[in-house]
Design a protein around this motif. Structure first.
Motif, mmCIF file in Angstrom:
data_model
loop_
_atom_site.group_PDB
_atom_site.id
_atom_site.type_symbol
_atom_site.label_atom_id
_atom_site.label_comp_id
_atom_site.label_asym_id
_atom_site.label_seq_id
_atom_site.Cartn_x
_atom_site.Cartn_y
_atom_site.Cartn_z
ATOM 1 N N VAL A 1 38.716 72.068 43.904
ATOM 2 C CA VAL A 1 39.697 70.981 43.878
ATOM 3 C C VAL A 1 39.858 70.307 45.229
ATOM 4 O O VAL A 1 40.398 69.191 45.298
ATOM 5 N N LEU A 2 39.430 70.949 46.316
ATOM 6 C CA LEU A 2 39.482 70.307 47.631
ATOM 7 C C LEU A 2 38.235 69.477 47.908
ATOM 8 O O LEU A 2 38.189 68.752 48.900
ATOM 9 N N ASN A 3 37.232 69.585 47.053
ATOM 10 C CA ASN A 3 36.042 68.737 47.150
ATOM 11 C C ASN A 3 36.291 67.480 46.316
ATOM 12 O O ASN A 3 35.670 67.270 45.256
ATOM 13 N N THR A 4 37.197 66.660 46.783
ATOM 14 C CA THR A 4 37.740 65.530 46.030
ATOM 15 C C THR A 4 36.647 64.573 45.551
ATOM 16 O O THR A 4 35.746 64.191 46.308
ATOM 17 N N LYS A 5 36.769 64.166 44.287
ATOM 18 C CA LYS A 5 35.841 63.187 43.715
ATOM 19 C C LYS A 5 36.485 61.795 43.692
ATOM 20 O O LYS A 5 37.689 61.656 43.833
ATOM 21 N N PHE B 1 43.159 63.729 55.597
ATOM 22 C CA PHE B 1 43.897 63.549 54.353
ATOM 23 C C PHE B 1 43.035 62.687 53.432
ATOM 24 O O PHE B 1 42.648 61.579 53.799
ATOM 25 N N VAL B 2 42.703 63.206 52.251
ATOM 26 C CA VAL B 2 41.781 62.548 51.324
ATOM 27 C C VAL B 2 42.554 62.080 50.097
ATOM 28 O O VAL B 2 43.338 62.840 49.519
ATOM 29 N N GLU B 3 42.312 60.836 49.688
ATOM 30 C CA GLU B 3 42.946 60.287 48.486
ATOM 31 C C GLU B 3 41.880 59.798 47.512
ATOM 32 O O GLU B 3 40.882 59.205 47.911
ATOM 33 N N SER B 4 42.126 60.056 46.238
ATOM 34 C CA SER B 4 41.167 59.747 45.181
ATOM 35 C C SER B 4 41.647 58.583 44.330
ATOM 36 O O SER B 4 42.842 58.244 44.310
ATOM 37 N N LEU B 5 40.717 58.001 43.592
ATOM 38 C CA LEU B 5 41.070 57.003 42.583
ATOM 39 C C LEU B 5 41.665 57.637 41.329
ATOM 40 O O LEU B 5 42.155 56.931 40.450
ATOM 41 N N GLN B 6 41.618 58.949 41.256
ATOM 42 C CA GLN B 6 42.093 59.666 40.073
ATOM 43 C C GLN B 6 43.524 59.273 39.724
ATOM 44 O O GLN B 6 44.391 59.203 40.585
ATOM 45 N N ARG B 7 43.766 59.052 38.440
ATOM 46 C CA ARG B 7 45.061 58.542 37.990
ATOM 47 C C ARG B 7 46.113 59.624 37.797
ATOM 48 O O ARG B 7 47.279 59.418 38.036
ATOM 49 N N HIS B 8 45.708 60.793 37.314
ATOM 50 C CA HIS B 8 46.687 61.819 37.011
ATOM 51 C C HIS B 8 46.071 63.188 37.203
ATOM 52 O O HIS B 8 44.864 63.328 37.391
ATOM 53 N N GLY B 9 46.907 64.223 37.168
ATOM 54 C CA GLY B 9 46.441 65.580 37.372
ATOM 55 C C GLY B 9 46.660 66.048 38.795
ATOM 56 O O GLY B 9 46.945 65.258 39.702
ATOM 57 N N ALA B 10 46.568 67.373 38.983
ATOM 58 C CA ALA B 10 46.787 67.955 40.308
ATOM 59 C C ALA B 10 45.637 67.615 41.253
ATOM 60 O O ALA B 10 44.529 67.319 40.836
ATOM 61 N N HIS C 1 30.554 63.414 38.415
ATOM 62 C CA HIS C 1 30.438 64.161 39.671
ATOM 63 C C HIS C 1 31.038 63.396 40.850
ATOM 64 O O HIS C 1 30.900 63.840 41.998
ATOM 65 N N GLY C 2 31.713 62.272 40.587
ATOM 66 C CA GLY C 2 32.482 61.638 41.651
ATOM 67 C C GLY C 2 31.984 60.320 42.169
ATOM 68 O O GLY C 2 32.451 59.859 43.217
ATOM 69 N N HIS C 3 31.012 59.700 41.503
ATOM 70 C CA HIS C 3 30.535 58.391 41.947
ATOM 71 C C HIS C 3 31.726 57.418 42.112
ATOM 72 O O HIS C 3 32.627 57.401 41.285
ATOM 73 N N PRO C 4 31.733 56.677 43.215
ATOM 74 C CA PRO C 4 30.655 56.407 44.169
ATOM 75 C C PRO C 4 30.558 57.364 45.356
ATOM 76 O O PRO C 4 29.553 57.368 46.054
ATOM 77 N N ALA C 5 31.596 58.181 45.626
ATOM 78 C CA ALA C 5 31.529 59.098 46.763
ATOM 79 C C ALA C 5 32.505 60.245 46.539
ATOM 80 O O ALA C 5 33.582 60.055 45.967
ATOM 81 N N ARG C 6 32.122 61.422 47.025
ATOM 82 C CA ARG C 6 32.984 62.592 46.887
ATOM 83 C C ARG C 6 32.884 63.464 48.145
ATOM 84 O O ARG C 6 31.922 63.351 48.912
ATOM 85 N N ILE C 7 33.859 64.319 48.307
ATOM 86 C CA ILE C 7 33.859 65.276 49.401
ATOM 87 C C ILE C 7 33.098 66.526 48.970
ATOM 88 O O ILE C 7 33.198 66.975 47.834
ATOM 89 N N ILE C 8 32.345 67.106 49.889
ATOM 90 C CA ILE C 8 31.753 68.423 49.682
ATOM 91 C C ILE C 8 31.861 69.185 51.001
ATOM 92 O O ILE C 8 31.416 68.709 52.048
ATOM 93 N N VAL C 9 32.512 70.350 50.949
ATOM 94 C CA VAL C 9 32.814 71.138 52.145
ATOM 95 C C VAL C 9 32.408 72.584 51.898
ATOM 96 O O VAL C 9 32.684 73.132 50.823
#
Length: 408
Positions: free
Chosen positions: A394-398, A340-349, A380-388
Motif C-alpha cells: 500500500v505504500l507503493n502508491t499507484k 508525501f505521495v498523493e494518488s488519483l485514487q478516488r476512494h479507499g485507504a 498496475h498504476g499507469h501512468p506512474a507508480r511508486i516502487i520502494v
C-alpha cells in the motif's frame, strides 16, 4: 439427574488431560510468539510515526514504544515477515481450536473463583480465549478480503493483539512450569481436565495430535503458495490471490486494487491530460508529463510486491526515474528528505502515503513507468507508480499525481 456443562461428568472425552493440553500449549507458545513478533514488524513497516496518513492507530501511546525506521534492506524483508505472519497464523488454527477444546471444561468450573489468585487466573483465561478468537477471526477475514467487522482492520487487530498477547504471556508464565512437568510425567495427574466418567476412546491422544498436525499441514499447503509465483501459487486454494495469475504477459502478475475499483478515469491518465506535480524546497514546483519523465535518466530495479494479506510476487523488473533524482529537481540535490505521495485514487485507504528519507534516498526506489519491459497497465498504476524496496504494497502508491518533498 440431567448433566450440565457445569457438571464435571458432562465432559466425557477420554482424550482430555494435562499431557495433551501441555503439548498443544508448547506448540502455541512458540508459534504465537513468532506470530506476535512478525505482526509488530508488519506494523512498523508502515512507518506509522512518520506521518498521520501512515498511522491507523493514532491513540496507541506507549504501545508504539518499539517503532523504528523501516529499512530498505534486504529488499524482500516485508515479503518474508508478512508472509510468515499470515501463513503461520492460518497454519496454527487447528492447533488453537484443539487447545481451546482441550481446556473448555475449565471455563465451566465451579465455583468461579476460589481465591483472589484463582479469580485473576480465570479473568486472564477469558481474555486469552476471547483475544485468541478475535485475533484469528479478524486476521482470516482480512486475508479473505471480507471486511464484515465493525471499523477498520488496523486498529482492531493492533489493539486486540496487545490485549491477547498480554493475557498469553501471563498465562504462559503461570502454566509453563506445570506444562513441562506434565510432558515429563508418564502418568497424568487428576485434574478438572480429566473426566471422572470417560467414554470409550475411539482414537489415542497421539492419534489426535496427528489429526491436528494434518489439518495444520493442509492449511499450510493451501495457503503458503500465495507468497510465490508459478505452479506454487496454484496450490493456494484458500487465498484470494492464489490460483492462476490474473492475466498474461509482462504485466500479468497479481494486483490488489484495480483501476476501476480506485475510480481511475482513462481520460485523466492520458498523455494529453496527466501531469505529475513535484513540490520541493521553498515551494519550488515542477510539472512533468509522462514524456518529460521518459527524457530523464531512467533506472531499473528488481523488486517484489508484498501486501498485508500475505500474498506477494517474485521480483519484477521496474524501470523509471529515481525518487532521489526527482527530489534534486526541486532543490534537494544533496540529501533527499521525506516524501508525501498523493494518488488519483478516488476512494479507499492509502490514497496518500508518506515515505521516509532513507526510502527516498535508496537508488532502487523509483517512480516506475514500466515493468518487465512494457508500460504499466492501468491496474498496475499507469501512468506512474511508486516502487520502494521492502515497503508494504500500500505504500507503493499507484496512479501517482503529486509528490511533495520535505520534512513531514
Amino acid at each position: 439427574m440431567a448433566r450440565s456443562p457445569f457438571t464435571p461428568s458432562f465432559w466425557r472425552s477420554p482424550l482430555r488431560g494435562p499431557w495433551l493440553t501441555s503439548v498443544l500449549g508448547v506448540v502455541l507458545l512458540g508459534g504465537i510468539t513468532l506470530l506476535y513478533v512478525t505482526g509488530l514488524l508488519s506494523y512498523a513497516a508502515y512507518n506509522p510515526d512518520l506521518a498521520p496518513v501512515n498511522d491507523k492507530t493514532p491513540d496507541k501511546g506507549l504501545l508504539g514504544f518499539y517503532l523504528f525506521s523501516w529499512p530498505t534492506d534486504p529488499h524482500w524483508l516485508y515479503r518474508l515477515t508478512q508472509g510468515v505472519h499470515v501463513t503461520l497464523g492460518i497454519t496454527l488454527i487447528p492447533v488453537l481450536l484443539a487447545k481451546l477444546w482441550s481446556v473448555v471444561p475449565k471455563l465451566f468450573t465451579l465455583p468461579p473463583a476460589r481465591s483472589l489468585a484463582h479469580a485473576l487466573e480465570r479473568v486472564s483465561l477469558l481474555l486469552l480465549v476471547g483475544g485468541a478468537l478475535f485475533e484469528f477471526v479478524t486476521g482470516v477475514l482480512n486475508v479473505q478480503l471480507d471486511y464484515v467487522f465493525p471499523g477498520s482492520f488496523y486498529p482492531l487487530h493492533f489493539y486486540g493483539a496487545w490485549v491477547f498477547f498480554t493475557a498469553f504471556v501471563a498465562h504462559a508464565v503461570l502454566k509453563m512450569p506445570l506444562a513441562l512437568r506434565n510432558l515429563r510425567q508418564l502418568r497424568e495427574e487428576e485434574t478438572e481436565l480429566v473426566s471422572p466418567d470417560p467414554a470409550e476412546p475411539t482414537v489415542s491422544r497421539r492419534g489426535a495430535l496427528w489429526f491436528v498436525g494434518g489439518g495444520s499441514l493442509l492449511l499450510f499447503l493451501t495457503t503458503a503458495g500465495q507468497s510465490f509465483d508459478g505452479a506454487l501459487r496454484r496450490t493456494a486454494l484458500f487465498a484470494p490471490h492464489g490460483g492462476a495469475e490474473p492475466a498474461s504477459g509482462p504485466g500479468g502478475f497479481q494486483i490488489n486494487k484495480t483501476a476501476a475499483y480506485a475510480g481511475i478515469d482513462q481520460v485523466e491518465t492520458s498523455e494529453e491530460v496527466w501531469r505529475l506535480v513535484v513540490v520541493g524546497r521553498a515551494g519550488r514546483t515542477v510539472r512533468l508529463s509522462r514524456a518529460d519523465l521518459l527524457r530523464l535518466p531512467l533506472h531499473s530495479s528488481a523488486l517484489p510486491i508484498a501486501c498485508v494479506e500475505g500474498w506477494s510476487t517474485s521480483d519484477q523488473w521496474w524501470r523509471g526515474v529515481r525518487l532521489r533524482d526527482l527530489a534534486a529537481l526541486v532543490g534537494y540535490e544533496d540529501a533527499p528528505p521525506d516524501l508525501f505521495v498523493e494518488s488519483l485514487q478516488r476512494h479507499g485507504a492509502f490514497r496518500r502515503a508518506a515515505l521516509r528519507a532513507n526510502q527516498v534516498a535508496d537508488p532502487r526506489s523509483l517512480l516506475a513507468l514500466s515493468v518487465n519491459g512494457e508500460d504499466l497497465t492501468p491496474d498496475h498504476g499507469h501512468p506512474a507508480r511508486i516502487i520502494v524496496p521492502a515497503a508494504p504494497g500500500v505504500l507503493n502508491t499507484k496512479w501517482v499525481a503529486r509528490l511533495t518533498f520535505g520534512d513531514l
